[in-house]
Design an enzyme around this catalytic site. Structure first.
Site, PDB file in Angstrom:
ATOM      1  N   THR A   1     -38.366   7.425  29.511  1.00  0.00           N
ATOM      2  CA  THR A   1     -38.958   7.400  30.521  1.00  0.00           C
ATOM      3  C   THR A   1     -38.074   6.972  31.738  1.00  0.00           C
ATOM      4  O   THR A   1     -38.520   7.652  32.743  1.00  0.00           O
ATOM      5  CB  THR A   1     -39.754   5.858  30.212  1.00  0.00           C
ATOM      6  OG1 THR A   1     -40.705   6.151  29.209  1.00  0.00           O
ATOM      7  CG2 THR A   1     -40.693   5.594  31.424  1.00  0.00           C
TER       8      THR A   1
ATOM      9  N   ASN B   1     -44.793  16.595  22.538  1.00  0.00           N
ATOM     10  CA  ASN B   1     -44.946  15.508  21.766  1.00  0.00           C
ATOM     11  C   ASN B   1     -46.006  15.482  20.937  1.00  0.00           C
ATOM     12  O   ASN B   1     -46.021  14.969  19.831  1.00  0.00           O
ATOM     13  CB  ASN B   1     -44.663  14.147  22.351  1.00  0.00           C
ATOM     14  CG  ASN B   1     -45.720  13.931  23.789  1.00  0.00           C
ATOM     15  OD1 ASN B   1     -45.598  14.792  24.655  1.00  0.00           O
ATOM     16  ND2 ASN B   1     -46.131  12.904  23.702  1.00  0.00           N
TER      17      ASN B   1
ATOM     18  N   GLN C   1     -38.423  15.601  22.655  1.00  0.00           N
ATOM     19  CA  GLN C   1     -38.746  15.858  21.275  1.00  0.00           C
ATOM     20  C   GLN C   1     -38.155  17.324  20.891  1.00  0.00           C
ATOM     21  O   GLN C   1     -38.217  17.573  19.587  1.00  0.00           O
ATOM     22  CB  GLN C   1     -40.370  16.456  21.361  1.00  0.00           C
ATOM     23  CG  GLN C   1     -41.213  15.149  21.826  1.00  0.00           C
ATOM     24  CD  GLN C   1     -41.320  14.220  20.619  1.00  0.00           C
ATOM     25  OE1 GLN C   1     -40.779  14.396  19.289  1.00  0.00           O
ATOM     26  NE2 GLN C   1     -41.766  12.915  20.996  1.00  0.00           N
TER      27      GLN C   1
ATOM     28  N   GLY D   1     -32.906   8.190  22.433  1.00  0.00           N
ATOM     29  CA  GLY D   1     -32.335   7.958  21.154  1.00  0.00           C
ATOM     30  C   GLY D   1     -33.085   7.863  19.832  1.00  0.00           C
ATOM     31  O   GLY D   1     -32.834   8.531  18.796  1.00  0.00           O
ATOM     32  N   HIS D   2     -34.212   7.043  20.023  1.00  0.00           N
ATOM     33  CA  HIS D   2     -35.014   6.604  19.079  1.00  0.00           C
ATOM     34  C   HIS D   2     -35.851   7.840  18.396  1.00  0.00           C
ATOM     35  O   HIS D   2     -36.490   7.728  17.342  1.00  0.00           O
ATOM     36  CB  HIS D   2     -35.825   5.344  19.488  1.00  0.00           C
ATOM     37  CG  HIS D   2     -37.272   5.640  20.137  1.00  0.00           C
ATOM     38  ND1 HIS D   2     -38.526   6.033  19.728  1.00  0.00           N
ATOM     39  CD2 HIS D   2     -37.239   5.911  21.434  1.00  0.00           C
ATOM     40  CE1 HIS D   2     -39.246   6.044  20.646  1.00  0.00           C
ATOM     41  NE2 HIS D   2     -38.537   6.140  21.811  1.00  0.00           N
TER      42      HIS D   2
ATOM     43  N   THR E   1     -25.236  -4.074  32.987  1.00  0.00           N
ATOM     44  CA  THR E   1     -24.326  -4.088  31.667  1.00  0.00           C
ATOM     45  C   THR E   1     -24.715  -3.109  30.763  1.00  0.00           C
ATOM     46  O   THR E   1     -25.796  -3.222  30.197  1.00  0.00           O
ATOM     47  CB  THR E   1     -24.154  -5.341  31.426  1.00  0.00           C
ATOM     48  OG1 THR E   1     -23.826  -6.453  32.600  1.00  0.00           O
ATOM     49  CG2 THR E   1     -23.230  -5.754  30.252  1.00  0.00           C
TER      50      THR E   1
ATOM     51  N   CYS F   1     -47.383   6.168  23.231  1.00  0.00           N
ATOM     52  CA  CYS F   1     -47.338   5.374  24.436  1.00  0.00           C
ATOM     53  C   CYS F   1     -49.145   4.948  24.708  1.00  0.00           C
ATOM     54  O   CYS F   1     -49.351   4.315  25.617  1.00  0.00           O
ATOM     55  CB  CYS F   1     -46.944   6.070  25.553  1.00  0.00           C
ATOM     56  SG  CYS F   1     -45.020   6.239  25.221  1.00  0.00           S
TER      57      CYS F   1
HETATM   58  N1  PLP Z   1     -40.894  12.445  26.781  1.00  0.00           N
HETATM   59  C1  PLP Z   1     -41.434  12.615  25.426  1.00  0.00           C
HETATM   60  C2  PLP Z   1     -42.074  14.134  25.318  1.00  0.00           C
HETATM   61  C3  PLP Z   1     -41.772  11.720  24.656  1.00  0.00           C
HETATM   62  O1  PLP Z   1     -42.369  12.138  23.605  1.00  0.00           O
HETATM   63  C4  PLP Z   1     -41.467  10.332  25.044  1.00  0.00           C
HETATM   64  C5  PLP Z   1     -41.798   9.335  23.972  1.00  0.00           C
HETATM   65  O2  PLP Z   1     -42.477   9.620  23.159  1.00  0.00           O
HETATM   66  C6  PLP Z   1     -40.994  10.071  26.156  1.00  0.00           C
HETATM   67  C7  PLP Z   1     -40.551  11.050  27.202  1.00  0.00           C
HETATM   68  C8  PLP Z   1     -40.591   8.729  26.503  1.00  0.00           C
HETATM   69  O3  PLP Z   1     -39.744   7.946  25.528  1.00  0.00           O
HETATM   70  P1  PLP Z   1     -39.681   6.407  25.762  1.00  0.00           P
HETATM   71  O4  PLP Z   1     -40.782   5.923  25.390  1.00  0.00           O
HETATM   72  O5  PLP Z   1     -38.641   6.345  24.588  1.00  0.00           O
HETATM   73  O6  PLP Z   1     -38.837   6.137  27.088  1.00  0.00           O
END
Ligand code: PLP
Length: 389
Positions: free
Chosen positions: A78, A156, A184, A208-209, A245, A333
């Site tokens: 984000t 996504n 993605q 990363g996640h 940091t 989200c």
């Molecule tokens: N962009 C896409 C295509 C995503 O699928 C996501 C998270 O689902 C994001 C951006 C945002 O990632 P984060 O929530 O880790 O900031």
């Protein structure tokens, strides 16, 4: 690899997040327990961590074919998405137009909507019923006052792939900066931003996640010579491009996960696609009134998005949850909002399919047994809901 099964669930929501791999966790551990100094310190106990961050930067750069110094760590995708669009606007104060699409992630869409309130003009390109863009629409949308085009690589919710290389070529020819949200795509398709034949994006975002690193760390690639001014002002960290940091442990985790994602990439499609196809075809062929959302082939190998006509997605998801199956009705989200999926709504505006769709997204650890169990549970749950409806 199997943290999700130890908890007794079938995890089919890898587009929302992924489990931290044991190797990633082990790589991070010393930076929580023993080597917890501040990399900006002058004494060795802290300063030596600068090298550790640079190793992780090289690992992330390698995953996308970039040079290390063109990669910046952030707190999440984000932030990366906001920072890229912000930088492009800052560099072109006379240009207040952004081109994006109606199906981007909320981290792009909601930032664009906030910018509209500040006087920017935003064009939201439409998609067709398969979720694809028309490049002619992009050509027509770019104007003299366009500062940046922000178009994602892989959606996504549906997994649909945009033709990012062609998009980048158009942007370059028209002298407009291009930001690609590749969140993605990473770990699922090959990403190459290198000069020779690679994707000519000016900015590219990663989280990363989504590829087995922990939550709370992201990265932004900024092409050499592409303009950048910080979104987060503070200390001299990240070559003064992002204050704050450094979260050394999470950065190390993202580096290790990037290395593993690259190692697993050659086998990814071969492992995941047949299971996704078996699940998708099983549902479409055996459950009446179901419909695929998203192009059949121009799509990630791990994602399927299906409308169950006449069934509320929330009810179906609750029944699946009761059987230990983790799936979703779109972006994690927005899962707590009542809004139907803006992605499916953009593809099929006339229908209420956006309230009746679920997304199932597989990972490398997904097994045939889990897919079979999910099929059985989905048949049972949709039968029950249709009988009661
Ligand atoms: N962009 C896409 C295509 C995503 O699928 C996501 C998270 O689902 C994001 C951006 C945002 O990632 P984060 O929530 O880790 O900031």
């Amino acid at each position: 690899m199997c943290a999700e099964r130890r908890q007794g669930v079938i995890y089919l929501d890898h587009n929302a997040t992924t489990p931290v791999l044991p190797e990633v966790f082990e790589a991070m551990r010393p930076y929580f327990t023993e080597q917890w100094g501040n990399p900006s310190s002058t004494y060795k106990f802290g300063a030596k961590l600068k090298t550790v961050i640079e190793t992780a930067r090289a690992q992330v750069a390698e995953l996308i074919g970039a040079q290390s110094r063109d990669v910046m760590f952030t707190s999440c995708a984000t932030e990366s998405n906001n920072a890229a669009i912000h930088a492009a606007l800052k560099a072109n104060p006379g240009k207040r137009h952004i081109v994006t699409s109606a199906v981007e992630h909320s981290s792009v869409l909601n930032f664009c909507m906030a910018l509209e309130k500040d006087g920017c003009r935003v064009t939201y390109l439409p998609v067709d019923r398969d979720g694809l863009l028309k490049l002619a629409d992009l050509e027509n949308a770019i104007a003299d006052e366009t500062a940046v085009v922000s178009l994602m690589w892989a959606n996504n919710e549906t997994g649909v792939l945009f033709p990012v290389k062609e998009i980048a070529v158009i942007c370059r020819a028209r002298g407009v900066l291009y930001h690609c949200d590749a969140v993605q795509a990473a770990g699922k398709v090959e990403i190459d931003v290198s000069r020779d034949g690679g994707l000519q994006a000016d900015y590219l975002s990663l989280a990363g996640h989504k590829f087995h690193a922990p939550k709370g760390v992201g990265a932004l690639y900024v092409r050499r010579k592409a303009p950048f001014s910080p979104l987060i002002h503070g200390g001299h960290q990240e070559r003064s491009l992002r204050g704050g940091t450094e979260n050394v442990a999470l950065i190390v985790g993202m580096g290790k996960a990037a290395e593993l994602a690259q190692k697993h990439l050659p086998g990814y499609e071969k492992k995941v696609r047949p299971l996704r196809d078996a699940l998708e075809e099983g549902i479409l062929n055996s459950i009446p009134n179901t419909e695929l959302n998203g192009h059949k082939s121009k799509r990630l190998a791990n994602t399927t998005n299906i409308t169950f006509h006449g069934i509320e997605a929330e009810a179906l998801l609750i029944l699946l949850d009761q059987e230990g199956i983790c799936a979703s009705s779109g972006s994690a989200c927005l899962a707590d909002s009542d809004e139907p999926s803006h992605v499916v709504k953009a593809m099929k505006p006339e229908s209420i399919a956006s309230r009746q769709m679920i997304r199932l997204s597989l990972g490398l650890a997904t097994t045939a047994t889990e897919i079979e169990a999910t099929l059985v549970a989905t048949r049972r749950a949709s039968g029950m809901l249709r009988d009661s409806g």
